[in-house]
Design a protein around this motif. Structure first.
Motif, PDB file in Angstrom:
ATOM      1  N   CYS A 110     -21.304  14.997 -16.654  1.00  0.00           N
ATOM      2  CA  CYS A 110     -19.881  14.722 -16.448  1.00  0.00           C
ATOM      3  C   CYS A 110     -19.235  15.856 -15.658  1.00  0.00           C
ATOM      4  CB  CYS A 110     -19.161  14.597 -17.786  1.00  0.00           C
ATOM      5  SG  CYS A 110     -19.651  13.188 -18.794  1.00  0.00           S
ATOM      6  N   TYR A 123     -18.326  10.292 -15.022  1.00  0.00           N
ATOM      7  CA  TYR A 123     -19.386  10.224 -16.028  1.00  0.00           C
ATOM      8  C   TYR A 123     -20.629   9.567 -15.405  1.00  0.00           C
ATOM      9  CZ  TYR A 123     -17.968   5.319 -16.391  1.00  0.00           C
ATOM     10  OH  TYR A 123     -17.671   4.013 -16.095  1.00  0.00           O
ATOM     11  N   PRO A 129     -19.752   4.623 -20.968  1.00  0.00           N
ATOM     12  CA  PRO A 129     -18.695   5.619 -21.197  1.00  0.00           C
ATOM     13  C   PRO A 129     -18.247   5.706 -22.654  1.00  0.00           C
ATOM     14  CG  PRO A 129     -17.825   3.696 -20.043  1.00  0.00           C
ATOM     15  CD  PRO A 129     -19.320   3.562 -20.040  1.00  0.00           C
ATOM     16  N   ILE A 134     -19.874  11.301 -24.034  1.00  0.00           N
ATOM     17  CA  ILE A 134     -18.916  11.056 -22.955  1.00  0.00           C
ATOM     18  C   ILE A 134     -17.495  11.106 -23.495  1.00  0.00           C
ATOM     19  CG2 ILE A 134     -18.190   9.480 -21.120  1.00  0.00           C
ATOM     20  CD1 ILE A 134     -21.006  10.550 -20.742  1.00  0.00           C
TER      21      ILE A 134
END
Length: 250
Positions: A110, A123, A129, A134
């Motif tokens: 990320c 991401y 996600p 994340i």
């Protein structure tokens, strides 16, 4: 003469046990605690502090005695966690001055960037996600943004109200406190939480006025509320509105 156990030695004695109708409980030995103590923290579950003179059996019996109380608090924390935003590319989320934008990219990690009123978070495209890692990265990026905003905005807002209503204070410090929106020390140093940047402007102002009022009235007695009501317009009503927001839930 028996030597005291080191912190690392005590750490090794931490025991995790599955307790019926409660879940995993961590029993943590303490060289200084005088009583068995139960604490329940978001994301950390149930922790039982174990004094030197207490046995594990005694601690377990105490947990069973407090089982109803523990379940009530675990349920309450679970409900709070459910209120947290699940960030996705379709999520509409903004801080006071920035709009969050989530974007997939081919890199395996990320990254984030602030530019022109937008918090960009990229991401890995091969990872959902909604994955916990994340989500954790996004929250940390949001908190970083809140801190930058708070350092720029809040001190000048305090100065504005201090001039307007004739208060004096020493300095303003921005913190990421877990339990308070703000505080005022006995020397009139004001601490403000970076999460104030998530509040509606009128509630953010209310917290600032609350702490400025403490430079004059150090407790929450009738004179404090009278002063705060005078400068805020509706102290009790604003305080009630503030209770609808949670520091660590966003």
């Amino acid at each position: 003469m028996e030597s005291k156990k080191s912190a690392s030695a005590l750490k090794k004695e931490v025991l995790e046990k599955e307790i019926d109708n409660i879940g995993v409980v961590r029993f943590v030995p303490s060289a200084t605690a005088k009583y068995v103590r139960i604490s329940i923290r978001p994301g950390q579950g149930v922790r039982v502090t174990l004094p030197k003179r207490a046995s594990l059996a005694q601690a377990e019996a105490f947990v069973q005695e407090k089982a109803s109380w523990i379940r009530k608090h675990l349920d309450s924390q679970h409900q709070e966690q459910q209120k947290k935003t699940l960030f996705s590319p379709d999520t509409e989320f903004r801080t006071r001055f920035h709009q969050l934008l989530l974007l997939p990219h081919p890199l395996p990690h990320c990254k984030s960037r602030l530019k022109d009123g937008v918090l960009y978070v990229w991401y890995p495209e091969q990872i959902n996600p909604e994955h916990a890692d994340i989500q954790d990265y996004i929250r940390k990026s949001v908190e970083y943004t809140l801190r930058l905003e708070a350092k720029q905005y809040l001190p000048q807002r305090v100065a504005y109200f201090a001039r307007k209503f004739g208060f004096s204070y020493e300095q303003v410090t921005i913190k990421n406190a877990k339990t308070r929106w703000g505080s005022c020390s006995h020397t009139n140093n004001i601490n403000l939480n970076l999460h104030l940047m998530r509040l509606p402007e009128h509630l953010c102002d209310y917290v600032i006025l609350h702490e400025l009022a403490h430079t004059v009235e150090k407790n929450h007695g009738p004179r404090f509320w009278a002063l705060l009501d005078q400068i805020s317009g509706d102290a009790k009503g604003l305080d009630k509105q503030l209770k609808a927001y949670r520091l660590q839930v966003f």
